[in-house]
Design a protein around this motif. Structure first.
Motif, PDB file in Angstrom:
ATOM      1  N   ASP A 159      -5.477   1.752   9.389  1.00  0.00           N
ATOM      2  CA  ASP A 159      -5.861   2.822   9.447  1.00  0.00           C
ATOM      3  C   ASP A 159      -5.243   3.819  10.484  1.00  0.00           C
TER       4      ASP A 159
ATOM      5  N   GLY B 281       0.478  -1.003   0.152  1.00  0.00           N
ATOM      6  CA  GLY B 281      -0.182  -0.443   0.044  1.00  0.00           C
ATOM      7  C   GLY B 281       0.319   0.645   0.269  1.00  0.00           C
TER       8      GLY B 281
ATOM      9  N   LEU C 245      -1.876  -4.295   5.530  1.00  0.00           N
ATOM     10  CA  LEU C 245      -2.130  -2.830   3.955  1.00  0.00           C
ATOM     11  C   LEU C 245      -1.999  -1.689   5.313  1.00  0.00           C
TER      12      LEU C 245
ATOM     13  N   ASP D 101      -6.245  -4.086   7.876  1.00  0.00           N
ATOM     14  CA  ASP D 101      -6.387  -3.075   7.164  1.00  0.00           C
ATOM     15  C   ASP D 101      -5.568  -1.751   8.636  1.00  0.00           C
TER      16      ASP D 101
ATOM     17  N   VAL E  91      -6.545 -10.071   5.999  1.00  0.00           N
ATOM     18  CA  VAL E  91      -6.213  -9.131   6.020  1.00  0.00           C
ATOM     19  C   VAL E  91      -6.691  -7.988   6.616  1.00  0.00           C
TER      20      VAL E  91
ATOM     21  N   ARG F  59      -7.263  -3.519  -1.617  1.00  0.00           N
ATOM     22  CA  ARG F  59      -8.285  -4.377  -0.246  1.00  0.00           C
ATOM     23  C   ARG F  59      -9.380  -4.953  -1.446  1.00  0.00           C
TER      24      ARG F  59
ATOM     25  N   ARG G 291      -4.690   2.038  -0.186  1.00  0.00           N
ATOM     26  CA  ARG G 291      -4.465   0.996   0.694  1.00  0.00           C
ATOM     27  C   ARG G 291      -6.197  -0.096   0.323  1.00  0.00           C
ATOM     28  N   ALA G 292      -7.240   0.765  -0.079  1.00  0.00           N
ATOM     29  CA  ALA G 292      -8.186   0.185  -0.476  1.00  0.00           C
ATOM     30  C   ALA G 292      -8.373  -0.479  -1.708  1.00  0.00           C
TER      31      ALA G 292
END
Length: 474
Positions: free
Chosen positions: A417, A368, A392, A415, A413, A401, A397-398
């Motif tokens: 943030d 990412g 990520l 994620d 995964v 994903r 990064r979305a």
């Protein structure tokens, strides 16, 4: 303004487009040759003003904040490679029939009559490593050489400096090739072609055509990648010297006029007597550092160019053994609890990340950053079977994903943030939680770094630091 016409620069009005790593040396060199030099630059910030003051002290005119208008009386433009071909300055030059050269073209034209030949390398990924491997092989053969071009050492310095070279290992970007119409290398390689810099070139066709310029006028060998048909197409289209040969490299068994791999050995079937029947052993795969598939391909391309220059087989082996890759290129950081941690922060696009992921069997992937318009479906689909898990990070990064949902829905995964300074440590800790003994935690972001870090080096440093912290607490 052909090369033979510009033997006397005295009084020639030359405009240099852009301050920076190529513009400033070009302006100084031209001024030293007696040209009347004007530098134009779009920006007018503190750094530009400091650079301008340095040049003005030498008697060079600098125009800041106006890179669009053609200075009166201009007979030639020498441009920084990054300036896009659609800039108004170049439209004005075309209208006035003023030629445009890049710094590479200028260096090529300023070489002396007995100048060192150039072995040239381009490609979307792997250029720097291949050129450094090539220089290492040439040095092992006892030749005076340097890795130059898009790699940090200015070609102008190499061509005009005191040191005499036997041969130069030259890295060239698509930008530099666009502005180098009369460059004629001894031999050249295009390593691979993947969509990149399309905002600059305007289309994949234009990007490929600029890469293909590296083959124009080659004397001995046009080296291409058997796994990438587009590179072979460029060889077919090139206008080369009589007797110049197409030489392919492959990770498989080579045919005649190719270099490849047989049972863990790099072999040459191009630069040998009776290549229909004979093959020359060059090195072992274990001599390549690191022995990842794409890096073996880099080594074969470097070996092909060195062999085209007449280098003996032993020097290929010695040069590859002596070579150490730059930081953040598939660099093994440490093993913690039976898990390898590998820093490939230099994998800033999907093509580079795909090569990196192909080097390991079971991976926890940290990815990412800034996508720069990239799409990730093909990368994820090709790599899905190798993924143990994914962490990520970063602004886009979305996009990764969503590709994982489509092509690897069963892969866990995480994620993250957050973009603060502790984000990388958090990512490494999450990766450790997903990894099992024998796995590789791989930082191969497939994205640029500038959303969270100053550059890919800083991102890689943050990863290595986080791994060390992990090791200390293990």
């Amino acid at each position: 303004m052909g090369s033979q016409e510009v033997t006397d620069w005295q009084g020639k009005h030359v405009t240099v487009a852009g301050l920076g790593v190529s513009g400033i040396p070009a302006a100084k060199v031209l001024h030293g040759l007696g040209a009347v030099v004007t530098v134009v630059n779009d920006g007018d910030d503190e750094r530009s003003r400091a650079q301008a003051a340095e040049l003005e002290a030498l008697g060079i005119t600098v125009r800041l904040g106006d890179g669009a208008t053609l200075p009166e009386g201009t007979e030639l433009i020498v441009t920084a490679p990054g300036w896009k071909p659609d800039k108004p300055l170049f439209a004005a030059a075309a209208a006035a029939d003023v030629p445009v050269w890049g710094d590479v073209e200028l260096a090529w034209r300023l070489r002396g009559p007995d100048a060192a030949p150039w072995l040239a390398v381009t490609g979307t990924n792997g250029k720097t490593t291949t050129v450094q491997m090539l220089a290492s092989i040439l040095k092992a053969a006892g030749l005076r050489t340097a890795a130059v071009g898009n790699i940090g050492v200015s070609l102008l310095d190499a061509v005009l400096g005191e040191e005499r070279y036997d041969v130069l290992a030259v890295e060239l970007s698509s930008y530099q090739l666009h502005w180098a119409p009369s460059l004629r290398a001894h031999s050249a390689a295009v390593l691979n072609l993947a969509p990149d810099h399309l905002d600059w070139h305007g289309s994949m066709e234009a990007y490929a055509a600029d890469k293909g310029r590296i083959y124009e006028g080659n004397r001995v060998a046009c080296v291409y990648n058997l796994a990438d048909k587009a590179t072979e197409d460029l060889v077919r289209e090139a206008d080369v010297e009589e007797g110049c040969r197409a030489v392919g490299f492959t990770l498989g068994t080579p045919g005649p006029s190719q270099l490849g791999v047989v049972e863990g050995i790099l072999v040459d079937r191009a630069f040998v007597e009776n290549r229909q029947k004979n093959a020359q052993e060059l090195a072992e795969v274990s001599d390549v550092n690191p022995p990842a598939p794409h890096n073996i391909a880099n080594a074969l391309a470097a070996a092909a160019l060195a062999r085209a220059f007449g280098v003996p087989a032993a020097a290929v082996r010695d040069g590859l053994r002596a070579f150490t890759p730059d930081a953040h290129r598939i660099a093994h950081v440490a093993d913690v609890d039976g898990v390898a941690y590998v820093d490939d922060s230099k994998a800033t696009n999907t093509h580079a990340a795909e090569a990196s992921l192909a080097a390991y069997e079971s991976i926890v992937w940290i990815a990412g950053g800034l996508a720069k318009g990239a799409v990730f479906d093909e990368l994820v689909a090709k790599s899905a079977k190798r993924l143990r898990g994914v962490v990520l990070i970063g602004a886009d990064r979305a996009l990764i994903r969503e590709a994982l949902v489509r092509h690897a829905p069963e892969v866990p995964v995480v994620d993250l943030d957050r973009t603060d300074t502790g984000a990388m440590l958090a990512a490494v800790r999450e990766a450790r939680g997903l990894a099992r003994e024998g796995d590789t935690v791989l930082l191969a972001p497939a994205c640029a770094s500038m959303d969270m870090f100053a550059n890919y080096n800083k991102r890689g440093d943050a990863f290595a630091e986080a791994v060390r912290e992990l090791g200390a607490s293990a």
